[in-house]
Enzyme design. Structure first.
Site, PDB file in Angstrom:
ATOM      1  N   CYS A   1     -23.506 -16.762 -24.105  1.00 24.65           N
ATOM      2  CA  CYS A   1     -23.533 -15.328 -23.816  1.00 24.65           C
ATOM      3  C   CYS A   1     -23.984 -14.541 -25.037  1.00 24.65           C
ATOM      4  CB  CYS A   1     -22.152 -14.861 -23.372  1.00 24.65           C
ATOM      5  SG  CYS A   1     -22.052 -13.089 -23.054  1.00 24.65           S
TER       6      CYS A   1
ATOM      7  N   CYS B   1     -22.043 -11.318 -25.577  1.00 20.56           N
ATOM      8  CA  CYS B   1     -20.705 -11.548 -26.126  1.00 20.56           C
ATOM      9  C   CYS B   1     -20.756 -11.884 -27.615  1.00 20.56           C
ATOM     10  CB  CYS B   1     -20.029 -12.704 -25.395  1.00 20.56           C
ATOM     11  SG  CYS B   1     -19.972 -12.562 -23.608  1.00 20.56           S
ATOM     12  N   ASP B   2     -21.701 -12.731 -28.009  1.00 19.17           N
ATOM     13  CA  ASP B   2     -21.676 -13.324 -29.344  1.00 19.17           C
ATOM     14  C   ASP B   2     -22.845 -12.953 -30.243  1.00 19.17           C
ATOM     15  OD1 ASP B   2     -19.361 -14.687 -28.522  1.00 19.17           O
ATOM     16  OD2 ASP B   2     -20.539 -16.340 -27.706  1.00 19.17           O
TER      17      ASP B   2
END
Length: 313
Positions: free
Chosen positions: A135, A138-139
């Site tokens: 992701c 997300c990261d």
């Protein structure tokens, strides 16, 4: 805690929240059980531009948050828990959750979506969260100004690469074919992005860890035509090779196809169990689009409402 609801919706992506909006407006006071991923996979899209009604790009997380709030306005309740067991063999249906919540329901809408597919390489699971990610939204922040690789060639891989290109110094896509399967408009954006490069006819052969075995240090990439394996240093690897339906908890309870997707009746959301419906990506492996998932959630709720009314006649 034990409780009974006319309608329980399992899943909190666009399909689940839209089902909640429609079911709430029908007066069914639905319960939406979110699962682990609040908002579903669309929350990882940073520039959604094809959802009707928005002339500017919007963030997937923003869109699902608005859907959740709208569902709550119409009477839906959201429960942050994960379903671990269901019993569709008798009515009312029984749903058991991780945090000891037990819910019975007259009708159930399954909208659990699909999850990231893993390659299955050694170190992949070990290094997830330590350089391996599924992701970018997300990261990606953790790889600002670094060099990363993305594995895949579909829409997901292209989205990941485009997002990372706004954060990272260099993004390299590894793809096993000599062409992408992503939509043309997405490919156009990709090819116009200067800090994205592509390794055609290539596969990720190995994930290399650092000397302490704590994080990603590099990759080994195999050319599918020559068989040559080349090593590269890297700070991160984003794997975007597709999805698998989140249906493990429903095995043995409902009819699934060979890939694990829920089977529904032609042009409907109804499953082989009367009173159980499926919506969104969990039943649709072909069209991973927010608008289609949302429409599916609306249809499922309307079918569920019709079913509930029929039981009261």
């Amino acid at each position: 805690m034990e409780q009974h609801r006319e309608v329980v919706i399992i899943g909190s992506g666009p399909a689940g929240y839209t089902a909640g909006i429609y079911s709430g407006r029908a007066g069914n006071k639905p319960l939406i059980i979110t699962g682990m991923e609040f908002g579903g996979q669309i929350t990882k899209s940073f520039d959604l531009e094809n959802y009707p009604g928005f002339t500017e790009k919007i963030d997937g997380l923003y869109l699902t948050e608005q859907m959740r709030k709208q569902a709550e306005i119409f009477g839906a309740e959201v429960l942050a828990d994960t379903v671990v067991e269901v019993d569709f063999s008798k009515r009312p249906f029984t749903i058991k959750c991780e945090n000891d919540n037990v819910i019975t329901a007259d009708a159930v809408i399954i909208a659990t979506g699909a999850s990231y597919r893993k390659i299955g390489l050694a170190n992949e699971s070990k290094l997830t969260g330590h350089g391996v990610s599924y992701c970018a939204t997300c990261d990606g922040f953790f790889f600002r100004d670094k060099e990363v690789f993305v594995v895949g060639g579909g829409n997901t891989a292209v989205y990941e690469a485009l997002h990372l290109s706004t954060l990272c110094k260099k993004v390299t896509i590894i793809h096993r074919r000599d062409h992408f399967t992503a939509e043309q408009i997405n490919q156009k954006h990709l090819f116009e992005t200067p800090n994205i490069s592509i390794m055609w006819n290539s596969t990720l052969d190995e994930i290399v860890e650092d000397a302490e075995g704590k994080k990603v240090a590099g990759v080994k990439i195999k050319n599918t035509q020559s068989g040559e394996i080349t090593s590269y240093d890297t700070d991160g690897i984003f794997i975007a090779i597709g999805n698998q339906p989140n249906t493990d908890v429903f095995k043995g309870q409902i009819e699934l196809d060979d890939s694990g997707y829920i089977k529904t009746k032609p042009n409907l959301c109804a499953t082989n169990i009367d009173g159980v419906f499926a919506a969104g990506d969990v039943k649709n492996p072909n069209f991973k689009q927010v608008v289609i998932a949302a429409a599916s959630g609306a249809q499922a709720s309307m079918e569920a409402d019709k079913y509930i009314l029929s039981t009261k006649e």
